[in-house]
Design a protein around this motif. Sequence first.
Motif, PDB file in Angstrom:
ATOM      1  N   GLN A  53      47.629  72.317  68.069  1.00 41.60           N
ATOM      2  CA  GLN A  53      47.172  73.709  68.077  1.00 41.60           C
ATOM      3  C   GLN A  53      46.920  74.252  69.478  1.00 41.60           C
ATOM      4  O   GLN A  53      46.677  75.446  69.639  1.00 41.60           O
ATOM      5  CB  GLN A  53      45.879  73.829  67.264  1.00 41.60           C
ATOM      6  CG  GLN A  53      46.062  73.516  65.791  1.00 41.60           C
ATOM      7  CD  GLN A  53      47.077  74.434  65.139  1.00 41.60           C
ATOM      8  OE1 GLN A  53      46.988  75.654  65.256  1.00 41.60           O
ATOM      9  NE2 GLN A  53      48.057  73.852  64.464  1.00 41.60           N
ATOM     10  N   ALA A  64      46.605  68.056  66.301  1.00 39.49           N
ATOM     11  CA  ALA A  64      47.470  68.764  65.352  1.00 39.49           C
ATOM     12  C   ALA A  64      48.436  69.719  66.051  1.00 39.49           C
ATOM     13  O   ALA A  64      49.188  70.435  65.369  1.00 39.49           O
ATOM     14  CB  ALA A  64      46.617  69.521  64.344  1.00 39.49           C
ATOM     15  N   GLN A 102      40.630  67.246  67.038  1.00 35.29           N
ATOM     16  CA  GLN A 102      41.507  67.252  65.868  1.00 35.29           C
ATOM     17  C   GLN A 102      42.525  68.383  65.973  1.00 35.29           C
ATOM     18  O   GLN A 102      43.709  68.202  65.620  1.00 35.29           O
ATOM     19  CB  GLN A 102      40.667  67.425  64.596  1.00 35.29           C
ATOM     20  CG  GLN A 102      39.839  66.215  64.220  1.00 35.29           C
ATOM     21  CD  GLN A 102      40.700  64.999  63.876  1.00 35.29           C
ATOM     22  OE1 GLN A 102      41.754  65.132  63.274  1.00 35.29           O
ATOM     23  NE2 GLN A 102      40.251  63.818  64.289  1.00 35.29           N
TER      24      GLN A 102
END
Length: 301
Positions: free
Chosen positions: A242, A240, A236
């Motif tokens: 990151q 996103a 996740q």
Amino acid sequence: MQSYRKLLPSASALFVFEAAGRHENFTRAAAELGMTQAAVSYAVRTLEAQLGVPLFNRSHRAVELTEAGARFHADVSAGLARIQKSAEAMRVKGRETNVTLSASTAFASMWMLPRIPKLREDLPDIDLRIQTSVRDLDLEEEGIPLGIRGGDPSGWPEYHAALLAKEVVTAVASPAFIDQNGLPQSPSELARLRLIHLDEPVREACDWKEWFQSAGVSYQPHSRPLAINDYVLVIQAALAGQGVALGWQHLLESQLSSGALLPVTSHTYHTGGAFYVVWPRSRELSMPAQRVRDWLLAQGG
């Protein structure tokens, strides 16, 4: 060695003897078995002739087990009870439609859930229950028929194991992260980008140091790396934007095929390990569990 058929009385004679001995009354045994009293008496006399000993003491209106008859009746009753229990267990197993699968949260959410519609289409009569855990459960102790495990089956002598997928790990990131940071030209350049680390709490898992070592690069993590103890959250975070995550290819098929995640280098690490469908050697799988096992293996290719 002689066959049981020659050594043992007929099954029907044993059924009659068990009922007659339990009631110590041929008439009541006949009523229970749907026979005539004369047929019960004949079956018992035939059994006595086969064994060469009297099984009942007979008086005008009553019968009573002899000492030998009582011993034989106890053995026959115990044997028939065990056969009945085993047959009932098999009947119950044959009627079961619930199958439990033990797996990691990552496997359940990223490999299994996307395939649930296909499972329902292929096995509409089976209710699959997925039990997740941070560690590999003892399937025998938990009463679970099937599990997914990664590693070496030689370390699980109590289980059968069938190959589901080989362990292949690549570095992945979102298109947005790649647009912002560019594609590294080599694994050594990748080491300078923001990496997301899986801090696996129990199961052994490939980490960035091992992955870079497979690419011939010595890697030292940053002083404040982003570390997450749940692989689903690692992915996740990568989605996103990151950072770059290690991607197990069998788990990321949909993200890679859709372009939601992209490989950031050409290096792919084949660890030599694999993931397996396992089931206990101590008990036979029910037919529904066998069907789920075979379906999983077909899906794994």
